[in-house]
Design a protein around this motif. Structure first.
Motif, PDB file in Angstrom:
ATOM      1  N   LYS A 276       7.766   6.275  -2.677  1.00  0.00           N
ATOM      2  CA  LYS A 276       7.357   4.889  -2.861  1.00  0.00           C
ATOM      3  C   LYS A 276       6.569   4.426  -1.637  1.00  0.00           C
ATOM      4  O   LYS A 276       6.989   4.625  -0.504  1.00  0.00           O
ATOM      5  CB  LYS A 276       8.581   3.998  -3.075  1.00  0.00           C
ATOM      6  CG  LYS A 276       9.384   4.353  -4.321  1.00  0.00           C
ATOM      7  CD  LYS A 276      10.617   3.473  -4.465  1.00  0.00           C
ATOM      8  CE  LYS A 276      11.416   3.844  -5.708  1.00  0.00           C
ATOM      9  NZ  LYS A 276      12.643   3.018  -5.849  1.00  0.00           N
TER      10      LYS A 276
ATOM     11  N   ASP B 248       5.500   1.262   0.296  1.00  0.00           N
ATOM     12  CA  ASP B 248       5.917  -0.135   0.379  1.00  0.00           C
ATOM     13  C   ASP B 248       4.801  -1.044   0.885  1.00  0.00           C
ATOM     14  O   ASP B 248       5.025  -1.969   1.672  1.00  0.00           O
ATOM     15  CB  ASP B 248       7.140  -0.264   1.282  1.00  0.00           C
ATOM     16  CG  ASP B 248       8.374   0.388   0.681  1.00  0.00           C
ATOM     17  OD1 ASP B 248       8.503   0.358  -0.551  1.00  0.00           O
ATOM     18  OD2 ASP B 248       9.195   0.929   1.443  1.00  0.00           O
ATOM     19  N   LEU B 249       3.604  -0.812   0.401  1.00  0.00           N
ATOM     20  CA  LEU B 249       2.433  -1.599   0.785  1.00  0.00           C
ATOM     21  C   LEU B 249       1.520  -1.756  -0.427  1.00  0.00           C
ATOM     22  O   LEU B 249       1.612  -0.996  -1.402  1.00  0.00           O
ATOM     23  CB  LEU B 249       1.656  -0.904   1.919  1.00  0.00           C
ATOM     24  CG  LEU B 249       2.389  -0.671   3.240  1.00  0.00           C
ATOM     25  CD1 LEU B 249       1.607   0.288   4.111  1.00  0.00           C
ATOM     26  CD2 LEU B 249       2.613  -1.986   3.970  1.00  0.00           C
ATOM     27  N   GLY B 250       0.639  -2.713  -0.340  1.00  0.00           N
ATOM     28  CA  GLY B 250      -0.394  -2.836  -1.363  1.00  0.00           C
ATOM     29  C   GLY B 250      -1.526  -1.861  -1.048  1.00  0.00           C
ATOM     30  O   GLY B 250      -2.121  -1.912   0.027  1.00  0.00           O
TER      31      GLY B 250
ATOM     32  N   LEU C  48      -5.210  -0.292  -1.589  1.00  0.00           N
ATOM     33  CA  LEU C  48      -6.537  -0.693  -2.057  1.00  0.00           C
ATOM     34  C   LEU C  48      -7.402   0.523  -2.343  1.00  0.00           C
ATOM     35  O   LEU C  48      -7.407   1.487  -1.577  1.00  0.00           O
ATOM     36  CB  LEU C  48      -7.232  -1.548  -0.992  1.00  0.00           C
ATOM     37  CG  LEU C  48      -6.464  -2.761  -0.463  1.00  0.00           C
ATOM     38  CD1 LEU C  48      -7.315  -3.470   0.590  1.00  0.00           C
ATOM     39  CD2 LEU C  48      -6.082  -3.699  -1.595  1.00  0.00           C
TER      40      LEU C  48
ATOM     41  N   TYR D 165      -6.358  -2.855  -6.870  1.00  0.00           N
ATOM     42  CA  TYR D 165      -5.307  -3.274  -5.938  1.00  0.00           C
ATOM     43  C   TYR D 165      -3.986  -2.890  -6.586  1.00  0.00           C
ATOM     44  O   TYR D 165      -3.613  -3.424  -7.626  1.00  0.00           O
ATOM     45  CB  TYR D 165      -5.385  -4.783  -5.722  1.00  0.00           C
ATOM     46  CG  TYR D 165      -4.484  -5.327  -4.639  1.00  0.00           C
ATOM     47  CD1 TYR D 165      -3.103  -5.169  -4.702  1.00  0.00           C
ATOM     48  CD2 TYR D 165      -5.008  -6.025  -3.567  1.00  0.00           C
ATOM     49  CE1 TYR D 165      -2.274  -5.671  -3.716  1.00  0.00           C
ATOM     50  CE2 TYR D 165      -4.193  -6.548  -2.562  1.00  0.00           C
ATOM     51  CZ  TYR D 165      -2.821  -6.357  -2.646  1.00  0.00           C
ATOM     52  OH  TYR D 165      -2.011  -6.857  -1.665  1.00  0.00           O
ATOM     53  N   ILE D 166      -3.284  -1.925  -5.966  1.00  0.00           N
ATOM     54  CA  ILE D 166      -2.046  -1.403  -6.539  1.00  0.00           C
ATOM     55  C   ILE D 166      -0.900  -1.789  -5.616  1.00  0.00           C
ATOM     56  O   ILE D 166      -0.825  -1.326  -4.478  1.00  0.00           O
ATOM     57  CB  ILE D 166      -2.112   0.122  -6.705  1.00  0.00           C
ATOM     58  CG1 ILE D 166      -3.372   0.529  -7.482  1.00  0.00           C
ATOM     59  CG2 ILE D 166      -0.863   0.636  -7.404  1.00  0.00           C
ATOM     60  CD1 ILE D 166      -3.663   1.990  -7.453  1.00  0.00           C
ATOM     61  N   GLU D 167      -0.033  -2.642  -6.090  1.00  0.00           N
ATOM     62  CA  GLU D 167       1.071  -3.132  -5.263  1.00  0.00           C
ATOM     63  C   GLU D 167       2.246  -2.159  -5.294  1.00  0.00           C
ATOM     64  O   GLU D 167       2.801  -1.851  -6.359  1.00  0.00           O
ATOM     65  CB  GLU D 167       1.532  -4.505  -5.768  1.00  0.00           C
ATOM     66  CG  GLU D 167       2.667  -5.124  -4.984  1.00  0.00           C
ATOM     67  CD  GLU D 167       2.289  -5.447  -3.537  1.00  0.00           C
ATOM     68  OE1 GLU D 167       3.204  -5.619  -2.720  1.00  0.00           O
ATOM     69  OE2 GLU D 167       1.070  -5.517  -3.226  1.00  0.00           O
ATOM     70  N   LYS D 168       2.569  -1.623  -4.131  1.00  0.00           N
ATOM     71  CA  LYS D 168       3.714  -0.726  -3.944  1.00  0.00           C
ATOM     72  C   LYS D 168       3.758   0.381  -5.000  1.00  0.00           C
ATOM     73  O   LYS D 168       4.707   0.466  -5.797  1.00  0.00           O
ATOM     74  CB  LYS D 168       5.013  -1.527  -3.943  1.00  0.00           C
ATOM     75  CG  LYS D 168       5.094  -2.538  -2.803  1.00  0.00           C
ATOM     76  CD  LYS D 168       6.406  -3.287  -2.779  1.00  0.00           C
ATOM     77  CE  LYS D 168       6.448  -4.274  -1.603  1.00  0.00           C
ATOM     78  NZ  LYS D 168       7.690  -5.040  -1.533  1.00  0.00           N
TER      79      LYS D 168
END
Length: 224
Positions: A121, A123-125, A127, A137-140
């Protein structure tokens, strides 16, 4: 932090040293003879396991006088069987060592790697950018990889590929086998695996081991 004062093979998971768990699993798989390649704080490992008789095993030691990497110590081991297992000491798994080894031998393979499907995983967005323009933009996000477990079966001929001097690692040996035109096989199955190299993984391993001790140790689960 434990390894400032004790070697990693003796780090406790539950009520046992991690290497003790591995050795009992090997015994359950039919292993009788074990060589421990040791270096850092090796006198503590020797004092803890001795000749292995308390575990029902025959344990001998291969002492490094200089860092040899993860494959280099195999050069020092006399009397290797035609096929043998090589393991890291800091892993917790329910893999069936007997089945991996039997598949390796039956297939006439030079090398077999234990593999595990691992979810990582972020734990950041994350880009995705092209020419300074945002594409996504893919969040986590969650990525999936197949990773090496630090468990190998080798034919004795693989040792001939290890250089006579200097450090040499198991990934280098595996890739040298491939470069020579031989297939390297990967063992796959439904089992649990965790490397305890990071503090958070060590904490999870301790918890999982206590919850599922019988899965890891079978008939040895209740022995002290």
């Amino acid at each position: 932090p434990f390894t400032n004062t004790i070697p990693k093979p003796l780090v406790p998971v539950g009520d046992r040293a991690i290497l003790e768990i591995v050795l009992l699993q090997l015994k359950a798989a039919g292993v009788t003879d074990v060589v421990l390649a040791v270096n850092h704080l090796s006198h503590l490992i020797r004092a803890f396991f001795g000749d292995g008789s308390q575990l029902g095993l025959s344990i001998t030691y291969s002492q490094e006088t200089e860092p040899l990497g993860t494959a280099g110590p195999l050069r020092l081991v006399d009397g290797l069987e035609e096929n043998f297992l090589v393991l890291n000491c800091d892993l917790l798994t329910t893999l069936n060592y007997r089945d991996l080894f039997d598949q390796h031998v039956a297939g006439g393979r030079i090398a077999t790697l234990g593999s595990y499907k691992k979810e990582l995983k972020v734990d950041l967005g994350v880009l995705k950018i092209q020419d300074g323009v945002l594409l996504d933009y893919i969040e986590k996000p969650v990525e999936h990889f197949t990773v090496s477990m630090g468990i190998y079966a080798f034919h004795r001929s693989a040792v001939d590929l290890i250089p006579d001097e200097g450090a040499f690692d198991l990934p280098d040996l595996v890739m040298k086998i491939k470069a020579g035109g031989r297939d390297v096989h990967c063992y796959e199955g439904d089992y649990y695996w965790l490397d305890i190299g990071r503090v958070e993984d060590y904490e999870e391993a301790s918890r999982i081991f206590e919850e599922r001790k019988s899965e890891f140790l079978g008939p040895f689960a209740e022995q002290s």
